[in-house]
Enzyme design. Structure first.
Site, short mmCIF file in Angstrom:
data_model
loop_
_atom_site.label_atom_id
_atom_site.label_comp_id
_atom_site.label_asym_id
_atom_site.label_seq_id
_atom_site.Cartn_x
_atom_site.Cartn_y
_atom_site.Cartn_z
N SER A 15 0.84 -1.20 0.00
CA SER A 15 0.00 0.00 0.00
C SER A 15 0.88 1.25 0.00
O SER A 15 2.09 1.17 0.16
CB SER A 15 -0.92 0.01 1.23
OG SER A 15 -0.15 0.04 2.43
N LEU A 17 3.15 4.47 -0.43
CA LEU A 17 4.34 4.78 -1.22
C LEU A 17 4.95 3.53 -1.83
O LEU A 17 5.41 3.54 -2.98
CB LEU A 17 5.39 5.47 -0.34
CG LEU A 17 4.97 6.77 0.36
CD1 LEU A 17 6.13 7.30 1.20
CD2 LEU A 17 4.52 7.82 -0.64
N ASP A 57 8.34 -9.90 7.95
CA ASP A 57 8.49 -9.02 9.09
C ASP A 57 9.89 -8.42 8.99
O ASP A 57 10.89 -9.11 9.21
CB ASP A 57 8.33 -9.80 10.39
CG ASP A 57 8.53 -8.94 11.63
OD1 ASP A 57 8.86 -7.75 11.50
OD2 ASP A 57 8.38 -9.48 12.75
N CYS A 84 10.18 0.91 1.99
CA CYS A 84 9.03 1.78 2.29
C CYS A 84 8.26 1.32 3.53
O CYS A 84 7.33 2.01 3.96
CB CYS A 84 8.07 1.82 1.10
SG CYS A 84 8.71 2.65 -0.36
N SER A 146 11.65 10.86 6.33
CA SER A 146 10.49 11.75 6.42
C SER A 146 10.98 13.14 6.76
O SER A 146 12.07 13.30 7.37
CB SER A 146 9.53 11.26 7.52
OG SER A 146 8.57 12.26 7.84
N TYR A 159 8.76 8.57 16.02
CA TYR A 159 8.79 8.57 14.55
C TYR A 159 9.95 9.40 14.03
O TYR A 159 10.70 8.96 13.14
CB TYR A 159 7.46 9.12 14.04
CG TYR A 159 7.30 9.09 12.54
CD1 TYR A 159 7.13 7.88 11.87
CD2 TYR A 159 7.32 10.26 11.78
CE1 TYR A 159 6.98 7.83 10.49
CE2 TYR A 159 7.16 10.22 10.40
CZ TYR A 159 6.99 9.01 9.77
OH TYR A 159 6.86 8.97 8.40
N THR A 194 -1.09 8.88 1.90
CA THR A 194 -0.90 7.47 2.23
C THR A 194 -2.16 6.97 2.94
O THR A 194 -3.07 7.76 3.25
CB THR A 194 0.32 7.32 3.14
OG1 THR A 194 0.15 8.15 4.30
CG2 THR A 194 1.60 7.74 2.41
#
Length: 253
Positions: A15, A17, A57, A84, A146, A159, A194
């Site tokens: 899913s 990107l 994983d 990704c 990011s 994050y 996304t």
């Protein structure tokens, strides 16, 4: 590197990107293997692009090793690897009740985003360095950071730390891989449409998009995929982090 005919790995390719990247690589003639935890979406996406799916994983070395082995058995060893896979649940360091963020919650994000990217990168590079060179290079690895690595907002401590780690390892890994002719690049996306943002109401999506100076919209995953293709194509792109963000600089919250 000419994409056509090359074996490619895309983590998180079920899913967002990753899916857009898998589609773009397949459209360019690559033999794509999608590595993802979501077997339902991953299998469907692989079928759509004529690729293969490996339930994986990224935090588990044995799982990644098996996925790379299975993918290589079908397509050959990958010369193109795009990381990704990632998670980003927001959480403050101290919540409203005055309780600290559990270390396990912090580490869960770091393990998937940073350690997971390194796990795939290192194992893929070990196989890639044994390949015969194609012109000047043997392969290319693209990681996903990011803008939070630079402009992390309140609630993004885990994050931002995980993505900052990806930014920081880009140059040293590229320097190490240089003698093998393996390039290492990182893309740092801004606000992209996304699955997380797709779940928001349309007016909320438009409001977020207006925060981007130009173009004043959320990024389309296809925009990310186009940059991946450009990186693969241009051998001089190496050891760098590219912000793909429409010039946005995130506010504190």
């Amino acid at each position: 590197m000419d994409i056509s005919g090359q074996a490619a790995i895309v983590t998180g390719g079920a899913s967002g990107l990753g899916a857009a990247t898998a589609r773009a690589l397949a459209a360019g003639g690559a033999r794509v293997a999608i590595l993802d935890r979501d077997a339902d979406r991953g299998t469907v996406m692989a079928a759509k692009i004529g690729g293969t799916f490996c339930k994986t994983d990224v935090t588990d070395p044995a799982s990644v090793a098996q996925a790379l082995k299975d993918a290589a058995g079908l397509h050959g060893a990958a010369r193109i690897v795009v990381n990704c896979a990632g998670i980003g649940p927001p959480a403050k360091v101290v919540n409203r009740e005055g309780e600290p963020l559990p270390l396990a919650d912090f580490m869960a994000v770091v393990n998937v985003n940073l350690a997971g990217s390194f796990n795939v990168l290192s194992q893929a590079a070990a196989a890639m360095q044994r390949l015969d060179p194609m012109g000047e290079e043997r392969g290319v690895i693209v990681n996903t950071a990011s803008v939070a690595a630079y402009d992390g907002q309140i609630g993004q401590a885990a994050y931002a730390a995980s993505k900052g780690g990806i930014v920081a390892m880009t140059l040293p890994v590229a320097r190490e891989m240089a003698r093998f002719g393996i390039r290492v690049m990182t893309i740092a996306p801004g606000l992209f449409l996304t699955p997380l943002l797709e779940s928001l109401p349309e007016d909320a999506q438009e409001s977020l998009g207006r925060q981007v100076p130009f173009p004043a919209r959320l990024g389309d995953p296809a925009d990310y995929a186009k940059l991946v293709l450009s990186i693969v194509d241009n051998v001089m792109l190496n050891g760098e982090v590219i912000r793909l963000d429409g010039a946005i600089r995130m506010a504190p919250k």
